[in-house]
Enzyme design. Structure first.
Site, PDB file in Angstrom:
ATOM      1  N   LYS A 215      56.146   1.550  -3.259  1.00 37.23           N
ATOM      2  CA  LYS A 215      57.374   2.016  -4.344  1.00 37.23           C
ATOM      3  C   LYS A 215      58.711   1.454  -3.781  1.00 37.23           C
ATOM      4  CE  LYS A 215      55.515   5.846  -6.554  1.00 37.23           C
ATOM      5  NZ  LYS A 215      55.458   7.262  -7.057  1.00 37.23           N
TER       6      LYS A 215
ATOM      7  N   LYS B  35      44.447   1.379  -8.546  1.00 41.81           N
ATOM      8  CA  LYS B  35      44.271   2.766  -9.065  1.00 41.81           C
ATOM      9  C   LYS B  35      45.018   2.741 -10.655  1.00 41.81           C
ATOM     10  CE  LYS B  35      47.972   5.722  -7.573  1.00 41.81           C
ATOM     11  NZ  LYS B  35      48.434   6.923  -7.492  1.00 41.81           N
TER      12      LYS B  35
ATOM     13  N   LYS C  83      50.503   6.202 -13.735  1.00 43.74           N
ATOM     14  CA  LYS C  83      51.411   6.652 -14.862  1.00 43.74           C
ATOM     15  C   LYS C  83      52.353   5.417 -14.854  1.00 43.74           C
ATOM     16  CE  LYS C  83      51.448  11.470 -13.888  1.00 43.74           C
ATOM     17  NZ  LYS C  83      52.094  12.429 -12.839  1.00 43.74           N
TER      18      LYS C  83
HETATM   19  P1  ADP Z   1      50.486   9.604 -10.222  1.00 35.72           P
HETATM   20  O1  ADP Z   1      50.042   9.476  -8.818  1.00 35.72           O
HETATM   21  O2  ADP Z   1      49.804   9.391 -11.332  1.00 35.72           O
HETATM   22  O3  ADP Z   1      52.161   9.309 -10.271  1.00 35.72           O
HETATM   23  P2  ADP Z   1      51.037  12.304  -9.295  1.00 35.72           P
HETATM   24  O4  ADP Z   1      51.592  11.850  -8.073  1.00 35.72           O
HETATM   25  O5  ADP Z   1      51.641  13.641  -9.984  1.00 35.72           O
HETATM   26  O6  ADP Z   1      50.533  11.306 -10.194  1.00 35.72           O
HETATM   27  O7  ADP Z   1      49.387  12.843  -8.914  1.00 35.72           O
HETATM   28  C1  ADP Z   1      48.701  14.107  -9.287  1.00 35.72           C
HETATM   29  C2  ADP Z   1      47.458  14.206  -8.786  1.00 35.72           C
HETATM   30  O8  ADP Z   1      46.732  13.144  -9.441  1.00 35.72           O
HETATM   31  C3  ADP Z   1      47.499  14.110  -7.315  1.00 35.72           C
HETATM   32  O9  ADP Z   1      46.405  14.834  -6.770  1.00 35.72           O
HETATM   33  C4  ADP Z   1      46.935  12.404  -7.062  1.00 35.72           C
HETATM   34  O10 ADP Z   1      46.077  12.215  -5.912  1.00 35.72           O
HETATM   35  C5  ADP Z   1      46.029  12.559  -8.179  1.00 35.72           C
HETATM   36  N1  ADP Z   1      45.768  11.045  -9.015  1.00 35.72           N
HETATM   37  C6  ADP Z   1      46.751  10.300  -9.009  1.00 35.72           C
HETATM   38  N2  ADP Z   1      46.229   9.005  -9.462  1.00 35.72           N
HETATM   39  C7  ADP Z   1      45.076   9.317  -9.212  1.00 35.72           C
HETATM   40  C8  ADP Z   1      43.818   8.381  -9.734  1.00 35.72           C
HETATM   41  N3  ADP Z   1      44.039   7.098 -10.234  1.00 35.72           N
HETATM   42  N4  ADP Z   1      42.641   8.898  -9.497  1.00 35.72           N
HETATM   43  C9  ADP Z   1      42.196   9.953  -8.916  1.00 35.72           C
HETATM   44  N5  ADP Z   1      43.174  10.749  -8.830  1.00 35.72           N
HETATM   45  C10 ADP Z   1      44.606  10.627  -8.781  1.00 35.72           C
HETATM   46 NA    NA Z   2      50.572  10.161  -6.685  1.00 32.81          NA
END
Ligand code: ADP
Ligand code: NA
Length: 324
Positions: free
Chosen positions: A111, A192, A195
């Protein structure tokens, strides 16, 4: 019976990876465990956010938690910034952390890459996450695979604190599901699903219309073979669709590979899209009923009160151990 804690950032509508990798397990883990789930808005502001938009995302995420099946009678659901103990213990955990170990976190490196000025909060995100978890004497943390490193750090910080100041924190374990822990981008299946991906075809959001779900899955990057088999290295696109299909249909990957022998990618994708639609449809419908209701505010207010009661006890113990 275990004490469970996890959180999701209100940075957008949760995507299919968030649901399959994490939130779906939040729901099933409610059986027989004590669960606390959080909308981690303080984590979301480590990168600049539009105030109106984050406000809407907080409410959307609360409605989605309930729509997915979080039961406020059994579990605590709350907004992180409404319980000040998170920021307070977060500071303490920063003081227990070393710059070097924070700079080595993969997410920080990703990031901050290419940025001329990096917000300090991006570096100190993991100690705040440690505080989130440790405040509730958490034993198990359901997360996707991308959070494994942060959880390892949480354990290290908690052990370091306990060794130096006395036994205050419970050492948590990660719960990473065998299938779905790493859902990949539909456009670039080596990355992966995320968002923040700017390619609109890469990510399925949990509130996407049926039409969009079909379009995105039909357009998913695969390979130029015509064989449906599981190989994450050589066939990342098909393997990702198999993982998604497996969870959404309740059939094992092996069973699906057998069932689709000799069939084309077109037919396969149509069925994957149908399974995903079938999984997300009831969530979308429940969300539509919840989003305008005052039930949401009541749940979040009560959740914050219940969370505070637990969190402030741990914070007091930590402060007392430190002599402050
Ligand atoms: P992001 O990583 O999408 O910004 P968050 O940090 O809010 O979202 O993550 C929320 C949950 O979703 C965490 O437990 C994270 O490990 C899981 N997560 C995020 N991206 C993925 C993915 N591509 N596959 C599986 N789990 C994911
Ligand atoms: Na995350």
């Amino acid at each position: 019976m275990a004490k469970i804690f996890s959180g999701v950032q209100p940075t957008s509508i949760p995507h299919l990876g968030n649901y399959l990798g994490a939130m779906r397990n939040f729901v099933t883990l409610q059986d027989g465990n004590e669960c606390i789930y959080c909308i981690v808005d303080e984590h979301a502001i480590t990168l600049p956010q539009d105030p109106g938009e984050i406000q809407r995302n907080i409410r959307n995420l609360a409605a989605l938690y309930l729509a997915m099946g979080i039961d406020p009678k059994r579990s605590i659901l709350f907004i992180q910034s409404e319980v000040p103990c998170h920021a307070q213990l977060g500071w303490i955990m920063q003081c227990v952390s070393y710059m070097g170990e924070l700079e080595r976190m993969t997410q920080f490196k990703d990031k901050s890459k290419g940025k001329t000025s990096v917000p300090a909060g991006l570096l100190t995100y993991p100690p705040l996450m440690a505080a989130d978890i440790l405040l509730y004497n958490t034993e198990l943390v359901p997360v996707g695979a991308d959070q494994k490193q942060h959880l390892e750090l949480t354990r290290n910080l908690a052990e370091r604190f306990n060794n130096k100041y006395g036994d205050v924190f419970v050492i948590p374990e990660p719960y990473i599901p065998p299938v779905g822990a790493r859902i990949m981008s539909l456009a670039e299946p080596e990355k992966k699903m995320s968002k923040s991906d700017t390619n609109r075809k890469a990510t399925i959001f949990t509130l996407d219309s049926e039409k969009d779900i079909i379009k995105k899955i039909k357009g998913a990057t695969t390979d130029d073979e015509a064989e449906i088999r599981y190989d994450r290295e050589k066939k990342p696109g098909i393997s990702n669709l198999l993982d998604i299909f497996s969870i959404c249909s309740g059939r094992s990957v092996e069973e699906l590979v057998n069932a689709y022998q000799g069939k084309g990618y077109g037919e396969f994708k149509t069925d994957v899209a149908e399974a995903v639609s079938g999984t997300l449809r009831p969530i979308r419908e429940r969300y539509n009923n919840l989003i305008e209701s005052s039930e949401l505010d009541e749940v979040l207010d009560e959740g914050a009160e219940r969370a505070y009661d637990i969190a402030q006890q741990t914070l007091k113990k930590a402060e007392k151990a430190l002599g402050i």
